[in-house]
Design an enzyme around this catalytic site. Structure first.
Site, PDB file in Angstrom:
ATOM      1  N   GLU A 303       0.857  -1.192   0.000  1.00 53.49           N
ATOM      2  CA  GLU A 303       0.000   0.000   0.000  1.00 53.49           C
ATOM      3  C   GLU A 303       0.885   1.231   0.000  1.00 53.49           C
ATOM      4  O   GLU A 303       2.012   1.174   0.503  1.00 53.49           O
ATOM      5  CB  GLU A 303      -0.856   0.048   1.275  1.00 53.49           C
ATOM      6  CG  GLU A 303      -1.918  -1.019   1.355  1.00 53.49           C
ATOM      7  CD  GLU A 303      -2.569  -1.082   2.747  1.00 53.49           C
ATOM      8  OE1 GLU A 303      -2.173  -0.312   3.649  1.00 53.49           O
ATOM      9  OE2 GLU A 303      -3.460  -1.916   2.916  1.00 53.49           O
ATOM     10  N   LYS A 305       2.456   4.420   1.455  1.00 54.70           N
ATOM     11  CA  LYS A 305       2.642   4.920   2.820  1.00 54.70           C
ATOM     12  C   LYS A 305       2.440   6.439   2.763  1.00 54.70           C
ATOM     13  O   LYS A 305       3.316   7.185   2.329  1.00 54.70           O
ATOM     14  CB  LYS A 305       4.043   4.581   3.351  1.00 54.70           C
ATOM     15  CG  LYS A 305       4.235   4.981   4.811  1.00 54.70           C
ATOM     16  CD  LYS A 305       5.592   4.538   5.329  1.00 54.70           C
ATOM     17  CE  LYS A 305       5.724   4.623   6.845  1.00 54.70           C
ATOM     18  NZ  LYS A 305       5.464   5.923   7.422  1.00 54.70           N
TER      19      LYS A 305
HETATM   20  P1  ATP Z   1       6.908   6.759  10.750  1.00 51.62           P
HETATM   21  O1  ATP Z   1       7.810   7.846  11.185  1.00 51.62           O
HETATM   22  O2  ATP Z   1       7.444   5.969   9.625  1.00 51.62           O
HETATM   23  O3  ATP Z   1       5.512   7.212  10.561  1.00 51.62           O
HETATM   24  P2  ATP Z   1       5.990   5.448  13.072  1.00 51.62           P
HETATM   25  O4  ATP Z   1       6.811   4.880  14.170  1.00 51.62           O
HETATM   26  O5  ATP Z   1       5.118   6.596  13.370  1.00 51.62           O
HETATM   27  O6  ATP Z   1       6.980   5.757  11.911  1.00 51.62           O
HETATM   28  P3  ATP Z   1       5.429   3.049  11.716  1.00 51.62           P
HETATM   29  O7  ATP Z   1       4.673   1.913  12.177  1.00 51.62           O
HETATM   30  O8  ATP Z   1       6.884   2.866  11.734  1.00 51.62           O
HETATM   31  O9  ATP Z   1       5.033   4.342  12.513  1.00 51.62           O
HETATM   32  O10 ATP Z   1       4.973   3.424  10.259  1.00 51.62           O
HETATM   33  C1  ATP Z   1       3.637   3.336   9.984  1.00 51.62           C
HETATM   34  C2  ATP Z   1       3.018   4.708   9.951  1.00 51.62           C
HETATM   35  O11 ATP Z   1       2.788   5.082   8.614  1.00 51.62           O
HETATM   36  C3  ATP Z   1       1.655   4.648  10.598  1.00 51.62           C
HETATM   37  O12 ATP Z   1       1.737   5.052  11.949  1.00 51.62           O
HETATM   38  C4  ATP Z   1       0.783   5.556   9.758  1.00 51.62           C
HETATM   39  O13 ATP Z   1       0.695   6.811  10.387  1.00 51.62           O
HETATM   40  C5  ATP Z   1       1.543   5.722   8.461  1.00 51.62           C
HETATM   41  N1  ATP Z   1       0.871   5.121   7.282  1.00 51.62           N
HETATM   42  C6  ATP Z   1       0.698   5.750   6.085  1.00 51.62           C
HETATM   43  N2  ATP Z   1       0.121   4.943   5.192  1.00 51.62           N
HETATM   44  C7  ATP Z   1      -0.100   3.750   5.798  1.00 51.62           C
HETATM   45  C8  ATP Z   1      -0.665   2.505   5.391  1.00 51.62           C
HETATM   46  N3  ATP Z   1      -1.096   2.311   4.144  1.00 51.62           N
HETATM   47  N4  ATP Z   1      -0.720   1.508   6.304  1.00 51.62           N
HETATM   48  C9  ATP Z   1      -0.260   1.683   7.573  1.00 51.62           C
HETATM   49  N5  ATP Z   1       0.283   2.838   8.014  1.00 51.62           N
HETATM   50  C10 ATP Z   1       0.382   3.868   7.150  1.00 51.62           C
END
Ligand code: ATP
Length: 677
Positions: A303, A305
């Site tokens: 998907e 991001k």
């Molecule tokens: P990041 O700084 O990369 O956002 P994070 O620690 O906040 O890191 P991660 O789990 O590492 O969170 O990355 C997933 C994040 O990406 C989610 O918290 C969400 O906010 C965002 N996101 C964007 N698109 C998607 C998607 N398709 N599926 C899941 N999460 C998504």
């Protein structure tokens, strides 16, 4: 477990059944916990104490558990103490009749406000003997401090802290020698530490949950005249952990557990609209091939991001029987034919930030969809070009009390998961099934609500092309997720291998950015003399509850950003580093000013190296000499992470994992990165 099976008693003497639990009994537990670093011993102390509370005053279980985890209420209630060092010092001074200057001097020498309070109290003449503190009284007192608002709030907060402090140690347990041990079971010490937001006992919330389960199982067995079996103890733990991950609210769980028993908890405490759950998180990767290796032989889906803010949207229509959800949500917002709320990654209520999203909700919810919890990203949207805008645009939106008519930066919600639908949790279904339900229950509305763009191709070329497309569509990269089978279930609060992220920028770097806590700063030079020119950052070690320094940073800031940061950070300057900062002592490596641990910044780095100057991951065994921590080379500031609290910063273990991964890649490609210190 041995102690739970026999009739070992908690060392604090019993109080009368039904009487409020003495706060001194909890402090006794804290002091025992503080004297050990062994998790099993910590758990045994907590479990024995919780058992005593269950046996004598079960009504106090909720406030006891909350005080143990340094919280007053669930995160979504938005109750924060927010008390800075200067206010606490004022209260200590005023309640003990010492001048602020003397208290400040003590703080300089001792470095631990809890112990400063103990010292101040021990020099104070006692005129009369105040009533001893109870757990429920302390909880109520702290709640009073947290909820003071309006004119003169600061002064009233100080008054309330004084009230608590003047009753502290009324029962004589406060006679401690602060030069010995860690200060003993002083009530004043733990009240102050609670106010600071750090009990510093090495008592993680996970440990409290396990202790609570053990105490409950042992208590239930004892009531039947039995000793708990190992199987029952394990079952109780697993039930409580699962229930808490789906319904993170002790306010709901503890009364239900007391009423129905721990073994029946799952039937009575289920995921529901109104109580935000901690979101599932992803593991970073550095290459598409790494993703293919991980999912080998399994189906997965990619998907986009999206680069915005995570938004968990909860809704219940009025014409359902979900009364509990209706009553929790009704405090937030009436929407169409129901009530709704939006929660952040942190479970904070964002409904006041996104009234425009809530106002449009009825347009994209299908008629037959009566209640739901959606996992989404809210992203800034260009209404003219009809496309996603960069994250920086979203940051310019007001955070509170937004009025729909004033909204300048529009957002579109991109939904990527469904956790609850029409009264039922769907987290255990496969992602393929959840996605089908998602598409069936909602309808996209351009620029308002969309499903995350997805691609189910399994080949390297297809993924590469999709990644390129995502970047052209202003996204950060891809999320790759397990699609079928048990492993594709939604795992609340876990950073899971079943969700991988590939960020465009990091394919040749270390795989991810880091979110770090600002501990200190250096005065600017040249053009930057009126602001801070560089900063000292740290990662978080949840095992020791400390912030471990990881780099100095002076790159990536515009002049305007430096001014903003200076304005915010100069409000939280403290005289000396907190005792829970792990940093190099003395010498040229000291920053010019230290801060309270409040802000989290996202930072990129070229790579990681070992350095004697920093402390990150020192306990991870990476440096055979045991003297070097991990540090970032060429760190660059990206943005402030308002949605993360300091305790949610990148952990020392994650930093170590990044370092190890980089090492193994470097080994396979050539010599490791040079140590430049
Ligand atoms: P990041 O700084 O990369 O956002 P994070 O620690 O906040 O890191 P991660 O789990 O590492 O969170 O990355 C997933 C994040 O990406 C989610 O918290 C969400 O906010 C965002 N996101 C964007 N698109 C998607 C998607 N398709 N599926 C899941 N999460 C998504």
């Amino acid at each position: 477990q041995a102690s739970l099976k026999s009739e070992v008693k908690h060392p604090y003497p019993d109080w009368k059944p039904g009487e409020p639990v003495p706060y001194a009994a909890l402090c006794k537990t804290f002091s025992l916990v503080e004297l050990t670093t062994k998790r099993l011993e910590i758990m045994a102390h907590c479990a024995l104490f919780l058992r005593q509370v269950l046996r004598l005053t079960p009504d106090d279980m909720l406030s006891t558990v909350l005080l143990m985890i340094n919280k007053l209420a669930p995160d979504y209630a938005g109750i924060e103490l927010g008390i800075g060092e200067s206010l606490i010092m004022k209260a200590i001074g005023e309640s003990t009749g010492r001048s602020l200057a003397v208290v400040k001097q003590d703080q300089k020498e001792i470095g631990d406000l809890g112990l400063v309070a103990v010292k101040s109290r021990s020099t104070q003449p006692t005129m009369f003997k105040p009533k001893a503190l109870t757990i429920r009284g302390v909880h109520k007192g702290l709640m009073g401090i947290a909820t003071v608002t309006g004119n003169g709030a600061q002064g009233r907060k100080v008054d309330n802290i004084k009230k608590l402090l003047s009753s502290a140690d009324a029962n004589g347990t406060g006679k401690v020698d602060i030069t010995k041990d860690k200060g003993g079971p002083s009530e004043a010490k733990y009240i102050i530490r609670f106010l600071e937001g750090k009990l510093r006992l090495g008592l993680a919330e996970r440990t409290v949950i396990v202790s609570l389960a053990q105490a409950m199982v042992a208590h239930e067995a004892a009531q039947k005249g039995n000793v708990p079996s190992t199987g029952d103890l394990e079952k109780g733990e697993s039930i409580l952990k699962t229930v808490y991950s789906e319904l993170p609210s002790y306010d709901v769980i503890i009364p239900a557990m007391l009423k129905h028993g721990i073994m029946n908890l799952r039937e009575h405490c289920k995921l529901r609209a109104g109580v935000p759950l901690k979101p599932m998180l992803a593991k970073p990767t550095k290459a598409i091939t790494e993703v293919l290796d991980r999912f080998e032989g399994q189906t997965f889906t990619c998907e986009y991001k999206y680069d915005g803010e995570r938004a968990q949207i909860h809704y219940v229509a009025k014409d359902t029987t979900e009364e509990l959800s209706q009553s929790t949500l009704s405090a937030t917002k009436a929407v169409g034919g129901g009530v709704a709320a939006i929660f952040s990654r942190n479970s904070e209520d964002l409904s006041k930030k996104y009234p425009d999203v809530l106002a449009k909700l009825p347009d994209w919810v299908k008629q037959e969809t009566k209640s739901f919890v959606l996992d989404c990203e809210s992203v800034a949207w260009d209404v003219v070009e009809k496309k996603v805008l960069p994250f920086q645009q979203l940051m310019t939106r007001k955070k509170k009390d937004v009025r729909v008519e004033d909204v300048k930066v529009k957002v579109c919600v991109f939904a990527f998961d469904l956790l609850y639908l029409n009264g039922e949790a769907v987290v255990e279904k496969s992602l393929r099934e959840r996605r089908e339900l998602l598409h069936r229950s909602f309808q996209p509305v351009e620029g308002e609500f969309s499903f995350a763009t997805a691609m189910d191709g399994q080949e390297l070329d297809e993924i590469q092309t999709f990644l390129d497309e995502s970047v052209r569509a202003s996204c950060e990269g891809l999320m790759v997720k397990m699609l079928d089978g048990e492993e594709s279930g939604y795992e609340p609060s876990k950073r899971s291998r079943n969700w991988l992220k590939i960020k465009k920028d990091y394919l040749s770097g270390i795989g991810d950015s880091l979110d770090l806590v600002v501990l200190g700063a250096y005065h600017g030079k040249g053009k930057r003399t009126s602001v801070y020119g560089a900063f000292l950052l740290a990662c978080y070690n949840p095992g020791t509850d400390t912030y471990e320094t990881v780099c100095n940073i002076g790159t990536g800031f515009s002049e305007a950003v430096l001014e903003e940061l200076h304005a915010a950070l100069s409000q939280i300057v403290i005289d000396r580093p907190k005792p829970f900062y792990a940093h190099s002592a003395g010498g040229q490596h000291q920053p010019d000013v230290w801060f309270e641990p409040r802000y989290v910044w996202e930072v990129k780095t070229a790579d990681l190296t070992l350095s004697p100057r920093y402390k990150a991951g020192m306990k991870e065994g990476l440096d055979p000499g045991g003297e070097k921590g991990i540090s970032l080379r060429f760190p660059r500031f990206i943005k402030v992470r308002d949605d993360k609290k300091p305790g949610e910063a990148t952990s020392s273990r994650q930093v170590a994992e990044m370092y190890r991964k980089q090492e193994s890649v470097a080994k396979s490609k050539g010599p490791a990165a040079d140590d430049d210190f």
